[in-house]
Write an enzyme that holds these catalytic residues in place. Sequence first.
Site, PDB file in Angstrom:
ATOM      1  N   PRO A   2     -19.407 -67.462  -6.858  1.00  0.00           N
ATOM      2  CA  PRO A   2     -20.190 -68.335  -7.744  1.00  0.00           C
ATOM      3  C   PRO A   2     -20.398 -67.699  -9.112  1.00  0.00           C
ATOM      4  CG  PRO A   2     -21.584 -67.389  -6.038  1.00  0.00           C
ATOM      5  CD  PRO A   2     -20.174 -67.007  -5.713  1.00  0.00           C
ATOM      6  N   GLU A   3     -20.161 -68.469 -10.153  1.00  0.00           N
ATOM      7  CA  GLU A   3     -20.402 -67.981 -11.503  1.00  0.00           C
ATOM      8  C   GLU A   3     -21.645 -68.659 -12.063  1.00  0.00           C
ATOM      9  OE1 GLU A   3     -17.454 -66.817 -14.111  1.00  0.00           O
ATOM     10  OE2 GLU A   3     -15.775 -67.189 -12.765  1.00  0.00           O
ATOM     11  N   LYS A  59     -26.450 -64.031 -13.172  1.00  0.00           N
ATOM     12  CA  LYS A  59     -25.910 -64.628 -11.945  1.00  0.00           C
ATOM     13  C   LYS A  59     -26.860 -64.439 -10.765  1.00  0.00           C
ATOM     14  CE  LYS A  59     -21.204 -63.662 -13.149  1.00  0.00           C
ATOM     15  NZ  LYS A  59     -19.902 -63.196 -12.702  1.00  0.00           N
ATOM     16  N   ARG A 292      -8.398 -57.716 -14.324  1.00  0.00           N
ATOM     17  CA  ARG A 292      -8.701 -59.126 -14.066  1.00  0.00           C
ATOM     18  C   ARG A 292      -7.599 -59.998 -14.657  1.00  0.00           C
ATOM     19  NH1 ARG A 292     -14.246 -59.884 -13.215  1.00  0.00           N
ATOM     20  NH2 ARG A 292     -13.623 -61.862 -12.321  1.00  0.00           N
TER      21      ARG A 292
END
Length: 302
Positions: A2-3, A59, A292
């Site tokens: 989840p962002e 977050k 990434r």
Amino acid sequence: MPELPEVETIARGLAGRVTGDVIESVWLGSKPEPLKSPAAAIVATLESRRIAGVRRVGKHIVFDLEPERVVRTLLSARQRNGPRGSERRKHLAGKSAPTPSSTQATAQWIVHLGMTGRLVVCPPDSEMAKHTHLVAKLTSGRELRFIDPRRFGRLSVAQGFEAGGSEPLEVQMDHFVSLFHGRKTPIKSALLNQKLLRGVGNIYADESLFRAGVRPRRRASSLTREDLRRLYPAVQQVLREAIALGGSSVSDYVDADGEEGFFQLQHRVYGREGEPCLVCKTTIKRVVIASRSSHYCPKCQK
Ligand SMILES: [Zn+2]
């Protein structure tokens, strides 16, 4: 994982469901990984507290807890009835000797969902999901459960919780520009640096850079103030659109009968390697920056 938009959606959904409710008692599972604060501290901080609000910070999901004097007295009798439910679960209430005094200041319960964490509001008789690590029994009769199969999520308690970095949806443009201006790292890495902006993850960084027309590998210091002034609304737009999309499906996250999985923003570049750019038809490229994946259009982004 989840962002920010998902966490915002979840926090809003929870706020609407549990604000004003009181946590009667807390059960913790036996797995140590999800506990970032000692089990006894979590239990002592949550029990007999009124949930004054639920909000997103970066977050993290933050529950603001107030002392609940009246309920505390009513509860002690009920708690003696002992634990209910699965036997492998430990009832720690009895072990948390120092209970918070009713005059103690507001505290926070902080939840990071990690990869697979979920917070679910459900009736007490709904089936206990595998990998349930915490059950908070609420005075409304419902339960708030934390479920996390992969156990990268984290539960902790604090007073006066502050996350580092600036909130991307609240930061002013001048401050945003000053955060990135002159940095030697690729702009993509700088966007992911939680000490600068909190809560912008990989997907939203790629999508923001596409909208701003900036290549992810460019050093932040090579971006002009004009570039950064384009990136600023791009970051906010992407996050706001994702939050707006998520707002309608909040049930998927916080109700026990909701479907699992996070909504997807209409990605323009993220995860579209080898596909044509939606603007110019050029093939979307993928590069690895700071381990990434980054996706961009070689023509639309300079
Ligand atoms: Zn393009």
